[in-house]
Motif scaffolding. Structure first.
Motif, short mmCIF file in Angstrom:
data_model
loop_
_atom_site.label_atom_id
_atom_site.label_comp_id
_atom_site.label_asym_id
_atom_site.label_seq_id
_atom_site.Cartn_x
_atom_site.Cartn_y
_atom_site.Cartn_z
N ILE A 270 27.24 42.61 29.32
CA ILE A 270 26.29 41.69 29.95
C ILE A 270 26.15 42.20 31.38
O ILE A 270 27.14 42.29 32.11
N ILE A 271 24.94 42.56 31.76
CA ILE A 271 24.76 43.24 33.04
C ILE A 271 23.88 42.46 34.01
O ILE A 271 23.12 41.58 33.60
N SER A 272 23.99 42.82 35.26
CA SER A 272 23.11 42.25 36.28
C SER A 272 21.73 42.90 36.16
O SER A 272 21.61 44.11 36.06
N TYR B 219 31.75 41.37 29.21
CA TYR B 219 31.49 41.81 27.84
C TYR B 219 31.63 40.64 26.89
O TYR B 219 32.55 39.82 27.03
N GLU B 220 30.73 40.58 25.90
CA GLU B 220 30.90 39.62 24.83
C GLU B 220 31.68 40.28 23.71
O GLU B 220 31.35 41.39 23.27
N ALA B 221 32.76 39.61 23.26
CA ALA B 221 33.56 40.12 22.16
C ALA B 221 32.92 39.69 20.84
O ALA B 221 32.68 38.50 20.62
N LEU B 222 32.65 40.65 19.98
CA LEU B 222 32.00 40.41 18.70
C LEU B 222 32.90 40.93 17.58
O LEU B 222 33.33 42.09 17.62
N ILE C 40 39.59 45.29 30.78
CA ILE C 40 38.67 44.25 31.25
C ILE C 40 38.76 44.09 32.77
O ILE C 40 37.76 43.76 33.43
N SER C 41 39.92 44.33 33.38
CA SER C 41 40.18 44.29 34.83
C SER C 41 39.46 43.13 35.51
O SER C 41 39.77 41.97 35.28
N ASP C 42 38.45 43.43 36.33
CA ASP C 42 37.78 42.37 37.09
C ASP C 42 36.54 41.84 36.39
O ASP C 42 35.79 41.05 36.95
N LYS C 43 36.28 42.27 35.16
CA LYS C 43 35.10 41.82 34.42
C LYS C 43 35.42 40.56 33.62
O LYS C 43 36.57 40.19 33.43
N LEU C 44 34.36 39.88 33.15
CA LEU C 44 34.51 38.67 32.36
C LEU C 44 34.53 39.01 30.87
O LEU C 44 33.87 39.95 30.43
N LEU C 45 35.29 38.22 30.12
CA LEU C 45 35.33 38.38 28.66
C LEU C 45 34.77 37.12 28.02
O LEU C 45 35.35 36.04 28.13
N PHE C 46 33.63 37.25 27.37
CA PHE C 46 32.97 36.13 26.69
C PHE C 46 33.48 36.06 25.25
O PHE C 46 33.31 37.00 24.48
N ILE C 47 34.10 34.92 24.89
CA ILE C 47 34.66 34.74 23.56
C ILE C 47 33.98 33.56 22.88
O ILE C 47 33.94 32.45 23.43
N ASN C 48 33.40 33.79 21.70
CA ASN C 48 32.73 32.72 20.95
C ASN C 48 33.76 31.74 20.40
O ASN C 48 34.74 32.13 19.75
N ILE C 49 33.52 30.45 20.66
CA ILE C 49 34.44 29.40 20.24
C ILE C 49 33.66 28.29 19.53
O ILE C 49 32.63 27.85 20.03
N ASP C 50 34.17 27.83 18.40
CA ASP C 50 33.59 26.69 17.69
C ASP C 50 34.11 25.40 18.32
O ASP C 50 35.27 25.32 18.70
N SER C 51 33.26 24.39 18.43
CA SER C 51 33.67 23.13 19.08
C SER C 51 34.83 22.47 18.35
O SER C 51 35.69 21.83 18.96
N ARG D 272 48.65 35.55 30.20
CA ARG D 272 49.45 36.32 31.16
C ARG D 272 50.23 37.41 30.43
O ARG D 272 50.43 38.51 30.96
N HIS D 273 50.67 37.10 29.23
CA HIS D 273 51.38 38.09 28.41
C HIS D 273 50.50 39.31 28.14
O HIS D 273 51.00 40.43 27.99
N HIS D 274 49.20 39.08 28.10
CA HIS D 274 48.25 40.17 27.86
C HIS D 274 47.58 40.65 29.15
O HIS D 274 46.57 41.34 29.12
N ASN D 275 48.14 40.21 30.29
CA ASN D 275 47.68 40.67 31.60
C ASN D 275 46.22 40.29 31.89
O ASN D 275 45.46 41.06 32.48
N ILE D 276 45.82 39.09 31.46
CA ILE D 276 44.46 38.60 31.70
C ILE D 276 44.53 37.23 32.36
O ILE D 276 45.29 36.35 31.92
N ASP D 277 43.77 37.03 33.43
CA ASP D 277 43.71 35.74 34.11
C ASP D 277 42.73 34.81 33.40
O ASP D 277 41.73 35.26 32.83
N THR D 278 42.98 33.52 33.48
CA THR D 278 42.09 32.54 32.84
C THR D 278 40.68 32.59 33.42
O THR D 278 39.71 32.33 32.71
N ASN D 279 40.56 32.94 34.71
CA ASN D 279 39.22 32.96 35.32
C ASN D 279 38.37 34.15 34.86
O ASN D 279 37.23 34.29 35.28
N HIS D 280 38.95 35.00 34.01
CA HIS D 280 38.17 36.09 33.41
C HIS D 280 37.67 35.72 32.02
O HIS D 280 36.94 36.50 31.40
N ILE D 281 38.06 34.55 31.52
CA ILE D 281 37.70 34.14 30.15
C ILE D 281 36.55 33.13 30.19
O ILE D 281 36.62 32.11 30.89
N ILE D 282 35.52 33.41 29.41
CA ILE D 282 34.39 32.49 29.25
C ILE D 282 34.38 32.00 27.80
O ILE D 282 34.25 32.81 26.87
#
Length: 430
Positions: A30-32, A41-44, A88-99, A117-127
């Motif tokens: 997903i780009i500017s 990136y959207e995970a598919l 993923i570093s400083d990028k966002l990871l978009f994960i599809n979630i069912d309600s 944290r175990h996977h070295n990813i901050d919560t603010n990188h997860i969408i």
């Protein structure tokens, strides 16, 4: 018996996929649309390549059928995070979630800060990307759950926005951080004025509410250009990059195109709003609705450069006849004499583009280029009040943009579909 066997084989195949964890994660950037930089990136998720369950729709549809949505969702999430953790570093990871999943107590336990944290990813990188088709029966409770995740640093996106009332309700109730516009609204937006205006409304709404808009399913350079003109900040789609198993860099050619389109758009925005379509018009003498095609034929024959004739009912515009369409209909008629005896009202375009003389050329250009492809180069008819005032060939409009430095003058003359810039006004004998 055969049908039962097929069903049993499908079920066995599906359970084997879950057991052997045969899920592959693809990532689509997903780009500017301002500079081509990657937002995230959207995970598919995909099943085995030659399987009935390769594509996600079939994969998740069958999961509901056999009551394995939770297991499949967890597997897809784990695969995506494990694969993304190093890059993923400083990028966002978009994960599809069912309600239904996000409300599940197992999700709360299985998606904690410690897990990430175990996977070295901050919560603010997860969408968390919620589809607009998600059914929510209790918005109050659902919103409380969403707020709980927000407090932990997660952000929310609404997927397929604009595809129905439920999505608009979901949008206003949970106030997401991102809105992903359904690809059906993006398809051919460069040719569809209604879609274009709707996207402008989304963009204005997002600006006021501080919600970022992402256009999904961009497939052509024309769609990309239109989205940049509207001001949509982010986009994804096959034209930008297809989903891939790795994190592939955006092509320099695409980044150059995005930057060039933005520079061009800035020049358009700087055009003086006082320059109106009426300033570009010329006064061609019109014909009346009861005049015959023979009269139009004579005018076209005597004035080779003339491409169109306005048709009036007294002083009011009711139609337009363009040269190429006029002669196409004549050939199609077969009997030329019969055709030439017909009134203009029987063969004219009854819904030409008519604009008031006071409309600025930037707005006029947007309206004119949003027409259907078959009419995009037809004259713009200018009125003052309700009375005919003149015409503006599209070439005149492009020439004004060229003189303002928005497009190169060579681009105007290079396009063979455009009307001649040297076209002169035609005045009929009284």
């Amino acid at each position: 018996m055969a049908i039962a066997m097929i069903k049993n084989n499908l079920k066995q195949e599906y359970f084997n996929i879950l057991k052997k964890q045969e899920i592959t994660t693809y990532f689509q950037p997903i780009i500017s649309l301002k500079d081509g930089g990657v937002l995230g990136y959207e995970a598919l998720s995909r099943g085995p390549a030659n399987s009935h369950f390769h594509y996600p729709d079939e994969l998740f549809h069958y999961a509901k059928k056999v009551n394995k949505v939770w297991e499949l969702d967890l597997l897809c999430r784990l695969k995506a995070i494990e694969k993304a953790k190093e890059t993923i570093s400083d990028k966002l990871l978009f994960i599809n979630i069912d309600s239904d999943i996000i409300k599940d107590i197992k999700f709360k336990k299985g998606f904690t800060k410690e897990f990430l944290r175990h996977h070295n990813i901050d919560t603010n990188h997860i969408i968390f990307e919620l589809t607009e088709h998600t059914a929510v029966s209790d918005y109050k409770t659902f919103n409380q759950i969403i707020e709980n995740y927000r407090h932990q640093g997660y952000r929310i996106a609404i997927d397929d926005a604009g595809d129905g009332y439920s999505g608009l309700r979901l949008m206003t109730e949970i106030r997401p951080n991102f809105i992903k516009i359904d690809m059906a609204l993006i398809r051919d937006i460069d040719k569809d004025m209604m879609k274009k205006e709707l996207l402008k409304s989304f963009q204005q709404f997002s600006h006021i509410t501080n919600i970022q808009v992402i256009a999904e399913g961009i497939e052509t350079s024309e769609e990309l250009k239109t989205l940049i003109e509207i001001g949509i900040p982010y986009g994804q789609g096959y034209y930008i990059q297809r989903p891939s198993e790795g994190f592939v860099a955006i092509s320099p050619k695409l980044m150059e195109e995005i930057q060039r389109l933005n520079q061009q758009n800035k020049k358009i925005q700087r055009l003086p709003t006082t320059l109106t379509i009426g300033m570009l018009q010329r006064r061609d003498s019109p014909l009346q609705q009861d005049d015959t095609c023979d009269k139009a034929n004579n005018i076209f024959s005597e004035s080779y450069n003339l491409q169109g004739i306005v048709v009036l009912k007294e002083k009011k515009v009711i139609g337009l006849i363009m040269r190429h369409k006029f002669y196409y209909q004549m050939r199609k008629e077969g009997n030329q004499n019969n055709f030439l005896l017909r009134p203009l009202s029987s063969i004219m375009n009854h819904a030409p583009l008519v604009l008031d003389h006071s409309i600025n050329i930037r707005e006029a250009s947007n309206i004119a280029m949003s027409r259907e492809e078959s009419t995009v180069y037809d004259y713009i008819i200018v009125t003052k009040g309700e009375e005919y005032s003149g015409v503006v060939p599209i070439a005149y409009l492009l020439n004004a943009f060229a003189q303002a430095g928005v497009i190169h003058e060579a681009e105007v003359s290079k396009n063979q579909n455009l009307l001649h810039l040297m076209e002169k006004p035609v005045y009929l004998d009284a």
